[in-house]
Design a protein around this motif. Structure first.
Motif, PDB file in Angstrom:
ATOM      1  N   TRP A  11      13.640 -45.479 -85.956  1.00 30.71           N
ATOM      2  CA  TRP A  11      13.200 -46.840 -85.706  1.00 30.71           C
ATOM      3  C   TRP A  11      11.756 -46.857 -85.220  1.00 30.71           C
ATOM      4  CZ3 TRP A  11      15.566 -50.361 -88.080  1.00 30.71           C
ATOM      5  CH2 TRP A  11      16.951 -50.478 -88.130  1.00 30.71           C
ATOM      6  N   LEU A  12      11.397 -45.935 -84.337  1.00 28.85           N
ATOM      7  CA  LEU A  12      10.052 -45.933 -83.756  1.00 28.85           C
ATOM      8  C   LEU A  12       8.973 -45.809 -84.822  1.00 28.85           C
ATOM      9  CD1 LEU A  12      10.137 -43.766 -80.504  1.00 28.85           C
ATOM     10  CD2 LEU A  12       9.769 -46.223 -80.695  1.00 28.85           C
ATOM     11  N   THR A  13       9.225 -45.016 -85.827  1.00 29.25           N
ATOM     12  CA  THR A  13       8.200 -44.748 -86.832  1.00 29.25           C
ATOM     13  C   THR A  13       8.261 -45.701 -88.021  1.00 29.25           C
ATOM     14  OG1 THR A  13       9.658 -43.110 -87.882  1.00 29.25           O
ATOM     15  CG2 THR A  13       8.122 -42.305 -86.210  1.00 29.25           C
ATOM     16  N   MET A  14       9.176 -46.638 -87.989  1.00 29.43           N
ATOM     17  CA  MET A  14       9.307 -47.563 -89.118  1.00 29.43           C
ATOM     18  C   MET A  14       8.274 -48.688 -89.007  1.00 29.43           C
ATOM     19  SD  MET A  14      12.711 -49.625 -90.443  1.00 29.43           S
ATOM     20  CE  MET A  14      13.591 -48.074 -90.680  1.00 29.43           C
ATOM     21  N   PRO A  15       7.513 -48.955 -90.063  1.00 34.16           N
ATOM     22  CA  PRO A  15       6.563 -50.080 -90.028  1.00 34.16           C
ATOM     23  C   PRO A  15       7.284 -51.393 -89.734  1.00 34.16           C
ATOM     24  CG  PRO A  15       6.132 -48.674 -91.916  1.00 34.16           C
ATOM     25  CD  PRO A  15       7.422 -48.191 -91.317  1.00 34.16           C
ATOM     26  N   LEU A  16       6.650 -52.236 -88.961  1.00 31.99           N
ATOM     27  CA  LEU A  16       7.271 -53.499 -88.569  1.00 31.99           C
ATOM     28  C   LEU A  16       7.663 -54.324 -89.783  1.00 31.99           C
ATOM     29  CD1 LEU A  16       4.877 -54.443 -85.626  1.00 31.99           C
ATOM     30  CD2 LEU A  16       7.242 -53.656 -85.437  1.00 31.99           C
TER      31      LEU A  16
ATOM     32  N   GLY B  60      16.490 -60.983 -91.292  1.00 38.30           N
ATOM     33  CA  GLY B  60      15.106 -61.161 -91.698  1.00 38.30           C
ATOM     34  C   GLY B  60      14.417 -59.822 -91.877  1.00 38.30           C
ATOM     35  N   LYS B  61      13.379 -59.825 -92.701  1.00 38.74           N
ATOM     36  CA  LYS B  61      12.613 -58.602 -92.941  1.00 38.74           C
ATOM     37  C   LYS B  61      11.285 -58.991 -93.584  1.00 38.74           C
ATOM     38  CE  LYS B  61      12.978 -54.138 -95.374  1.00 38.74           C
ATOM     39  NZ  LYS B  61      13.842 -53.313 -96.261  1.00 38.74           N
ATOM     40  N   GLY B  62      10.209 -58.303 -93.188  1.00 36.08           N
ATOM     41  CA  GLY B  62       8.918 -58.578 -93.800  1.00 36.08           C
ATOM     42  C   GLY B  62       8.472 -60.006 -93.630  1.00 36.08           C
ATOM     43  N   LYS B  63       8.783 -60.599 -92.454  1.00 34.95           N
ATOM     44  CA  LYS B  63       8.417 -61.980 -92.129  1.00 34.95           C
ATOM     45  C   LYS B  63       9.106 -62.999 -93.031  1.00 34.95           C
ATOM     46  CE  LYS B  63       3.972 -60.563 -90.201  1.00 34.95           C
ATOM     47  NZ  LYS B  63       2.505 -60.701 -90.238  1.00 34.95           N
ATOM     48  N   GLN B  64      10.212 -62.592 -93.623  1.00 35.18           N
ATOM     49  CA  GLN B  64      11.045 -63.505 -94.387  1.00 35.18           C
ATOM     50  C   GLN B  64      12.390 -63.670 -93.695  1.00 35.18           C
ATOM     51  OE1 GLN B  64      11.104 -63.021 -98.753  1.00 35.18           O
ATOM     52  NE2 GLN B  64       9.707 -61.319 -98.481  1.00 35.18           N
TER      53      GLN B  64
ATOM     54  N   GLN C 264       5.026 -64.048 -82.983  1.00 37.55           N
ATOM     55  CA  GLN C 264       4.596 -63.113 -81.947  1.00 37.55           C
ATOM     56  C   GLN C 264       4.053 -61.822 -82.567  1.00 37.55           C
ATOM     57  OE1 GLN C 264       8.307 -62.966 -79.767  1.00 37.55           O
ATOM     58  NE2 GLN C 264       7.469 -64.178 -78.091  1.00 37.55           N
ATOM     59  N   LEU C 265       4.759 -61.313 -83.579  1.00 39.62           N
ATOM     60  CA  LEU C 265       4.318 -60.082 -84.231  1.00 39.62           C
ATOM     61  C   LEU C 265       2.977 -60.266 -84.923  1.00 39.62           C
ATOM     62  CD1 LEU C 265       7.655 -58.770 -85.805  1.00 39.62           C
ATOM     63  CD2 LEU C 265       6.453 -57.849 -83.813  1.00 39.62           C
ATOM     64  N   GLN C 266       2.779 -61.413 -85.539  1.00 41.07           N
ATOM     65  CA  GLN C 266       1.526 -61.665 -86.241  1.00 41.07           C
ATOM     66  C   GLN C 266       0.361 -61.668 -85.270  1.00 41.07           C
ATOM     67  OE1 GLN C 266       0.793 -61.763 -89.419  1.00 41.07           O
ATOM     68  NE2 GLN C 266      -1.372 -62.178 -89.004  1.00 41.07           N
ATOM     69  N   LYS C 267       0.560 -62.248 -84.095  1.00 36.75           N
ATOM     70  CA  LYS C 267      -0.511 -62.286 -83.102  1.00 36.75           C
ATOM     71  C   LYS C 267      -0.720 -60.923 -82.461  1.00 36.75           C
ATOM     72  CE  LYS C 267      -2.053 -64.595 -78.870  1.00 36.75           C
ATOM     73  NZ  LYS C 267      -1.772 -65.665 -77.881  1.00 36.75           N
ATOM     74  N   PHE C 268       0.363 -60.240 -82.174  1.00 36.65           N
ATOM     75  CA  PHE C 268       0.276 -58.960 -81.466  1.00 36.65           C
ATOM     76  C   PHE C 268      -0.176 -57.826 -82.376  1.00 36.65           C
ATOM     77  CE2 PHE C 268       2.244 -54.916 -80.292  1.00 36.65           C
ATOM     78  CZ  PHE C 268       1.815 -54.765 -78.985  1.00 36.65           C
ATOM     79  N   SER C 269       0.337 -57.808 -83.600  1.00 37.72           N
ATOM     80  CA  SER C 269       0.112 -56.662 -84.472  1.00 37.72           C
ATOM     81  C   SER C 269      -0.007 -57.117 -85.925  1.00 37.72           C
ATOM     82  CB  SER C 269       1.279 -55.661 -84.314  1.00 37.72           C
ATOM     83  OG  SER C 269       1.063 -54.520 -85.073  1.00 37.72           O
ATOM     84  N   PRO C 270      -1.151 -57.663 -86.303  1.00 38.76           N
ATOM     85  CA  PRO C 270      -1.291 -58.170 -87.671  1.00 38.76           C
ATOM     86  C   PRO C 270      -1.351 -57.080 -88.734  1.00 38.76           C
ATOM     87  CG  PRO C 270      -3.366 -58.335 -86.477  1.00 38.76           C
ATOM     88  CD  PRO C 270      -2.333 -57.898 -85.481  1.00 38.76           C
ATOM     89  N   LYS C 271      -1.579 -55.817 -88.343  1.00 38.17           N
ATOM     90  CA  LYS C 271      -1.643 -54.739 -89.328  1.00 38.17           C
ATOM     91  C   LYS C 271      -0.252 -54.425 -89.860  1.00 38.17           C
ATOM     92  CE  LYS C 271      -5.574 -52.476 -87.033  1.00 38.17           C
ATOM     93  NZ  LYS C 271      -6.027 -51.227 -86.374  1.00 38.17           N
ATOM     94  N   THR C 272      -0.122 -54.371 -91.162  1.00 36.10           N
ATOM     95  CA  THR C 272       1.181 -54.094 -91.759  1.00 36.10           C
ATOM     96  C   THR C 272       1.614 -52.652 -91.548  1.00 36.10           C
ATOM     97  OG1 THR C 272       0.087 -53.598 -93.867  1.00 36.10           O
ATOM     98  CG2 THR C 272       0.885 -55.854 -93.539  1.00 36.10           C
TER      99      THR C 272
END
Length: 231
Positions: A19-24, A54-58, A195-203
């Motif tokens: 889980w830790l190494t999985m891209p958001l 949900g997954k990938g902001k969907q 929250q994720l978009q603001k905190f970590s916009p990098k895919t």
């Protein structure tokens, strides 16, 4: 006092590396909400449960699940707050049916709550009470995520600053009718994505990047003891 100190000093369970190494953007989330008879954890009962994947902001609308739970005891102010009457509750399903379905997501998804401590305490209790073994669960708490973002400037947040409607308003998310388990689950998923978009916009960012927020937790339920048979 000493027991509480030992609990505080005890090492927290580690998030599994997979889980830790999985891209958001690749993490499958399951956002869950419970409607309860009260906030008293000693005797509260689950009135309804809802979740959505949900997954990938969907948000996957076909995954929506909502169920009223048949329960006993006082409904307190639930008919006013949740709109669930005694007749609705009487026509609900046994809690075990929903828990067996929910258990299937324990290893495949990260569970999302707005106040993980409340909902996971209740869920852990009912899983044990019904003698259903629950695997280790990794969770994300949008309430604690919001608290982290509010307190980065070291200023205490104002009262009610992290309740779901106020958190959503900070991201210009539309107001939604509360106190329906599925509606609140979907509203929480939308908040998480904001929250994720603001905190970590990098895919390319992974779950590990969220550890600083204190919103990621691991719940390892205690083994269920075999009940002694009475003669």
């Amino acid at each position: 006092m000493w027991e509480k100190l030992k609990q505080w000093l005890a090492p927290r369970p580690q998030v599994p590396d997979e889980w830790l190494t999985m891209p958001l953007a690749e993490i499958p989330f399951l956002c869950i909400d419970l409607e309860l008879t009260s906030l008293n954890l000693k005797d509260t009962k689950i009135l309804s449960i809802g979740w959505v994947e949900g997954k990938g902001k969907q948000i996957f609308m076909e995954s929506c699940f909502y169920q009223v739970i048949s329960t006993t005891g006082s409904l307190n102010q639930s008919p006013v707050i949740h709109g669930l009457t005694a007749q609705d509750i009487a026509q609900g399903q046994p809690l075990r049916i929903s828990l067996e379905k929910l258990k299937q997501y324990a290893s495949s998804h990260i569970w999302v709550f707005h106040c993980t401590a409340l909902d996971m305490t209740v869920l852990n209790g009912v899983f044990r009470k019904l003698n259903i073994a629950l695997p280790t669960v990794v969770t994300v708490d949008t309430l604690r995520f919001g608290l982290y973002q509010l307190t980065k400037n070291l200023r205490p947040p104002p009262p009610n600053a992290v309740v779901l409607p106020v958190c959503r308003a900070r991201y210009n998310l539309p107001a939604v009718a509360g106190h329906n388990a599925l509606d609140d689950a979907m509203a929480t998923m939308e908040l998480l994505y904001a929250q994720l978009q603001k905190f970590s916009p990098k895919t390319s960012d992974t779950l590990k990047s969220l550890l600083i927020t204190d919103a990621v937790e691991v719940f390892t339920p205690q083994p269920i003891q075999d009940r002694k048979k009475t003669p």
